[in-house]
Write a protein that holds these residues in place. Structure first.
Motif, PDB file in Angstrom:
ATOM      1  N   PHE A  66       0.800  -1.028  -0.074  1.00 36.05           N
ATOM      2  CA  PHE A  66       0.133   0.091  -0.064  1.00 36.05           C
ATOM      3  C   PHE A  66       0.976   1.117   0.007  1.00 36.05           C
ATOM      4  CE2 PHE A  66      -2.545  -3.359   1.775  1.00 36.05           C
ATOM      5  CZ  PHE A  66      -3.855  -3.230   0.878  1.00 36.05           C
ATOM      6  N   VAL A  67       0.652   2.130  -0.760  1.00 34.63           N
ATOM      7  CA  VAL A  67       1.624   3.127  -1.146  1.00 34.63           C
ATOM      8  C   VAL A  67       0.820   4.556  -0.859  1.00 34.63           C
ATOM      9  CG1 VAL A  67       3.154   4.311  -2.768  1.00 34.63           C
ATOM     10  CG2 VAL A  67       2.945   1.806  -2.778  1.00 34.63           C
ATOM     11  N   SER A  68       1.290   5.136   0.096  1.00 41.42           N
ATOM     12  CA  SER A  68       0.599   6.596   0.462  1.00 41.42           C
ATOM     13  C   SER A  68       1.317   7.753  -0.307  1.00 41.42           C
ATOM     14  CB  SER A  68       0.406   6.924   1.925  1.00 41.42           C
ATOM     15  OG  SER A  68      -0.493   5.931   2.348  1.00 41.42           O
ATOM     16  N   ILE A  69       0.806   8.520  -1.197  1.00 44.26           N
ATOM     17  CA  ILE A  69       1.612   9.570  -1.800  1.00 44.26           C
ATOM     18  C   ILE A  69       0.912  10.873  -1.576  1.00 44.26           C
ATOM     19  CG2 ILE A  69       2.096  10.419  -4.011  1.00 44.26           C
ATOM     20  CD1 ILE A  69       2.129   7.556  -5.153  1.00 44.26           C
ATOM     21  N   ARG A  70       2.060  11.784  -1.251  1.00 44.65           N
ATOM     22  CA  ARG A  70       1.514  13.174  -0.998  1.00 44.65           C
ATOM     23  C   ARG A  70       2.410  14.074  -2.105  1.00 44.65           C
ATOM     24  NH1 ARG A  70       3.067  16.340   3.358  1.00 44.65           N
ATOM     25  NH2 ARG A  70       4.978  14.996   3.952  1.00 44.65           N
ATOM     26  N   THR A  71       1.866  15.078  -2.662  1.00 41.77           N
ATOM     27  CA  THR A  71       2.236  15.977  -3.527  1.00 41.77           C
ATOM     28  C   THR A  71       2.319  17.389  -3.150  1.00 41.77           C
ATOM     29  OG1 THR A  71       2.632  16.582  -5.769  1.00 41.77           O
ATOM     30  CG2 THR A  71       0.331  15.904  -5.010  1.00 41.77           C
ATOM     31  N   ASN A  72       3.135  18.105  -3.838  1.00 41.13           N
ATOM     32  CA  ASN A  72       2.846  19.700  -3.533  1.00 41.13           C
ATOM     33  C   ASN A  72       2.204  20.089  -4.720  1.00 41.13           C
ATOM     34  OD1 ASN A  72       4.004  19.581  -1.062  1.00 41.13           O
ATOM     35  ND2 ASN A  72       6.009  19.877  -2.036  1.00 41.13           N
ATOM     36  N   ALA A 102      -2.702  12.052   3.117  1.00 41.46           N
ATOM     37  CA  ALA A 102      -2.302  11.420   1.823  1.00 41.46           C
ATOM     38  C   ALA A 102      -3.110  12.192   0.843  1.00 41.46           C
ATOM     39  CB  ALA A 102      -1.950  10.161   1.896  1.00 41.46           C
ATOM     40  N   ASP A 103      -2.545  12.282  -0.380  1.00 42.90           N
ATOM     41  CA  ASP A 103      -3.288  12.625  -1.591  1.00 42.90           C
ATOM     42  C   ASP A 103      -3.707  11.523  -2.610  1.00 42.90           C
ATOM     43  OD1 ASP A 103      -2.899  15.675  -1.350  1.00 42.90           O
ATOM     44  OD2 ASP A 103      -0.900  15.275  -1.576  1.00 42.90           O
ATOM     45  N   TYR A 104      -3.107  10.538  -2.517  1.00 36.95           N
ATOM     46  CA  TYR A 104      -3.285   9.383  -3.135  1.00 36.95           C
ATOM     47  C   TYR A 104      -3.009   8.019  -2.552  1.00 36.95           C
ATOM     48  CZ  TYR A 104      -3.438  12.611  -7.043  1.00 36.95           C
ATOM     49  OH  TYR A 104      -4.049  13.676  -8.082  1.00 36.95           O
ATOM     50  N   LEU A 105      -3.657   6.912  -2.836  1.00 36.73           N
ATOM     51  CA  LEU A 105      -3.361   5.604  -2.232  1.00 36.73           C
ATOM     52  C   LEU A 105      -3.499   4.712  -3.142  1.00 36.73           C
ATOM     53  CD1 LEU A 105      -2.792   3.815   0.306  1.00 36.73           C
ATOM     54  CD2 LEU A 105      -5.437   3.334   0.491  1.00 36.73           C
ATOM     55  N   VAL A 119       8.903  -0.713  -9.521  1.00 33.00           N
ATOM     56  CA  VAL A 119       7.658   0.376  -9.561  1.00 33.00           C
ATOM     57  C   VAL A 119       8.007   1.720  -8.728  1.00 33.00           C
ATOM     58  CG1 VAL A 119       5.233   0.425  -8.678  1.00 33.00           C
ATOM     59  CG2 VAL A 119       6.237  -1.905  -9.765  1.00 33.00           C
ATOM     60  N   TYR A 120       8.569   1.751  -7.555  1.00 33.05           N
ATOM     61  CA  TYR A 120       8.696   2.906  -7.050  1.00 33.05           C
ATOM     62  C   TYR A 120       9.614   3.758  -7.712  1.00 33.05           C
ATOM     63  CZ  TYR A 120      11.238   5.735  -3.413  1.00 33.05           C
ATOM     64  OH  TYR A 120      11.459   6.931  -2.718  1.00 33.05           O
ATOM     65  N   LYS A 121      10.752   3.154  -8.471  1.00 39.90           N
ATOM     66  CA  LYS A 121      11.702   3.957  -9.240  1.00 39.90           C
ATOM     67  C   LYS A 121      10.885   4.737 -10.512  1.00 39.90           C
ATOM     68  CE  LYS A 121      15.889   1.812  -7.653  1.00 39.90           C
ATOM     69  NZ  LYS A 121      16.708   1.132  -7.896  1.00 39.90           N
ATOM     70  N   ARG A 122       9.901   3.990 -10.661  1.00 46.92           N
ATOM     71  CA  ARG A 122       9.169   4.549 -12.123  1.00 46.92           C
ATOM     72  C   ARG A 122       8.223   5.635 -11.614  1.00 46.92           C
ATOM     73  NH1 ARG A 122       5.659   0.282 -15.907  1.00 46.92           N
ATOM     74  NH2 ARG A 122       4.657   1.886 -17.296  1.00 46.92           N
ATOM     75  N   LEU A 123       7.765   5.439 -10.467  1.00 49.46           N
ATOM     76  CA  LEU A 123       6.869   6.342  -9.802  1.00 49.46           C
ATOM     77  C   LEU A 123       7.717   7.769  -9.495  1.00 49.46           C
ATOM     78  CD1 LEU A 123       4.755   4.571  -7.329  1.00 49.46           C
ATOM     79  CD2 LEU A 123       3.934   5.746  -9.074  1.00 49.46           C
ATOM     80  N   ILE A 124       8.565   7.648  -8.829  1.00 50.89           N
ATOM     81  CA  ILE A 124       9.355   8.872  -8.730  1.00 50.89           C
ATOM     82  C   ILE A 124      10.174   9.553  -9.772  1.00 50.89           C
ATOM     83  CG2 ILE A 124       9.821   8.261  -6.058  1.00 50.89           C
ATOM     84  CD1 ILE A 124      12.601   7.667  -6.564  1.00 50.89           C
ATOM     85  N   SER A 125      10.509   8.800 -10.611  1.00 54.52           N
ATOM     86  CA  SER A 125      11.337   9.303 -11.869  1.00 54.52           C
ATOM     87  C   SER A 125      10.409  10.004 -12.714  1.00 54.52           C
ATOM     88  CB  SER A 125      12.177   8.334 -12.709  1.00 54.52           C
ATOM     89  OG  SER A 125      11.418   7.285 -13.192  1.00 54.52           O
ATOM     90  N   ALA A 130       5.967  14.829  -2.930  1.00 55.41           N
ATOM     91  CA  ALA A 130       6.696  15.265  -1.765  1.00 55.41           C
ATOM     92  C   ALA A 130       7.153  14.104  -0.762  1.00 55.41           C
ATOM     93  CB  ALA A 130       5.539  16.221  -1.504  1.00 55.41           C
ATOM     94  N   ASP A 131       6.193  13.093  -0.732  1.00 55.58           N
ATOM     95  CA  ASP A 131       6.440  11.865   0.014  1.00 55.58           C
ATOM     96  C   ASP A 131       5.748  10.680  -0.498  1.00 55.58           C
ATOM     97  OD1 ASP A 131       7.196  10.957   2.806  1.00 55.58           O
ATOM     98  OD2 ASP A 131       5.089  10.397   3.024  1.00 55.58           O
ATOM     99  N   VAL A 132       6.548   9.598  -0.378  1.00 54.58           N
ATOM    100  CA  VAL A 132       5.945   8.403  -0.795  1.00 54.58           C
ATOM    101  C   VAL A 132       6.217   7.448   0.434  1.00 54.58           C
ATOM    102  CG1 VAL A 132       6.245   6.510  -2.470  1.00 54.58           C
ATOM    103  CG2 VAL A 132       6.662   8.757  -3.290  1.00 54.58           C
ATOM    104  N   THR A 133       5.302   6.836   0.805  1.00 56.89           N
ATOM    105  CA  THR A 133       5.355   6.063   2.082  1.00 56.89           C
ATOM    106  C   THR A 133       4.836   4.540   1.810  1.00 56.89           C
ATOM    107  OG1 THR A 133       5.129   7.848   3.443  1.00 56.89           O
ATOM    108  CG2 THR A 133       4.610   5.435   4.444  1.00 56.89           C
ATOM    109  N   SER A 134       5.621   3.523   1.808  1.00 60.11           N
ATOM    110  CA  SER A 134       5.189   1.937   1.350  1.00 60.11           C
ATOM    111  C   SER A 134       4.952   1.260   2.535  1.00 60.11           C
ATOM    112  CB  SER A 134       6.342   1.726   0.519  1.00 60.11           C
ATOM    113  OG  SER A 134       6.581   2.348  -0.632  1.00 60.11           O
ATOM    114  N   SER A 135       3.671   0.758   2.612  1.00 58.80           N
ATOM    115  CA  SER A 135       3.377  -0.215   3.617  1.00 58.80           C
ATOM    116  C   SER A 135       3.243  -1.558   3.218  1.00 58.80           C
ATOM    117  CB  SER A 135       2.119   0.163   4.679  1.00 58.80           C
ATOM    118  OG  SER A 135       2.181   1.462   4.999  1.00 58.80           O
ATOM    119  N   PHE A 136       3.955  -2.664   3.553  1.00 52.97           N
ATOM    120  CA  PHE A 136       3.923  -3.972   3.038  1.00 52.97           C
ATOM    121  C   PHE A 136       3.031  -4.894   3.792  1.00 52.97           C
ATOM    122  CE2 PHE A 136       7.808  -2.395   1.474  1.00 52.97           C
ATOM    123  CZ  PHE A 136       8.152  -2.912   0.263  1.00 52.97           C
ATOM    124  N   ALA A 137       1.976  -5.314   3.187  1.00 53.37           N
ATOM    125  CA  ALA A 137       1.013  -6.388   3.981  1.00 53.37           C
ATOM    126  C   ALA A 137       1.654  -7.665   4.298  1.00 53.37           C
ATOM    127  CB  ALA A 137      -0.285  -6.534   2.772  1.00 53.37           C
TER     128      ALA A 137
END
Length: 152
Positions: A66-72, A102-105, A119-125, A130-137
């Motif tokens: 589960f990936v929480s994303i915040r953006t400016n 968070a802005d997106y989940l 996947v993470y690198k694809r998202l950030i590139s 502003a922030d990416v928080t990953s929670s592993f189930a």
């Protein structure tokens, strides 16, 4: 929507491949009226599609993140680009815009942490975040596609 329609929806949520004769019997109708009701439910949008639910373990997709994303950035140009980026990543199986901290989940399914890292690198590139928080189930306790029908 009446009681028969609810019974049809309930049965189809359990197994969309149920033969028409069995569905009709289960809801107390003959085949033709049952089929007409199913068609009407599809035409009116109550049934949006019928799919096969696959077992992620058999597909080597045993890790859920589960990936929480915040953006400016909150302008329409950024929004369109970000939605396009995320929608093009097949490992992202759920994508929500939120109100709150968070802005997106995102719900991401992958075989392992290395695959998630890609996947993470694809998202950030591909987007300014502003922030990416990953929670592993650790354990899936409840997961269903079956919607409650009491509110219809």
């Amino acid at each position: 929507m009446d009681k028969s329609d609810r019974k049809i929806l309930e049965a189809l949520q359990e197994d969309a491949s149920i033969p028409l004769a069995e569905l009709a019997d289960r809801v107390g109708l003959t085949a033709t009226p049952c089929w007409r009701r199913v068609q009407r439910l599809e035409e009116k949008g109550w049934i949006s599609k019928r799919v096969a639910l696959l077992n992620p373990m058999h597909l080597n997709l045993g890790v859920t993140v589960f990936v929480s994303i915040r953006t400016n950035s909150h302008d329409m140009k950024w929004l369109a680009a970000f939605h396009g980026l995320v929608s093009a990543i097949p490992e992202v199986v759920d994508f929500y815009r939120l109100a709150g901290q968070a802005d997106y989940l995102l719900r991401v399914v992958v075989p392992d942490i290395a695959a998630y890292d890609r996947v993470y690198k694809r998202l950030i590139s591909g987007s300014e975040l502003a922030d990416v928080t990953s929670s592993f189930a650790m354990e899936k306790i409840k997961s269903t596609t079956k919607l409650p029908l009491d509110y219809a």
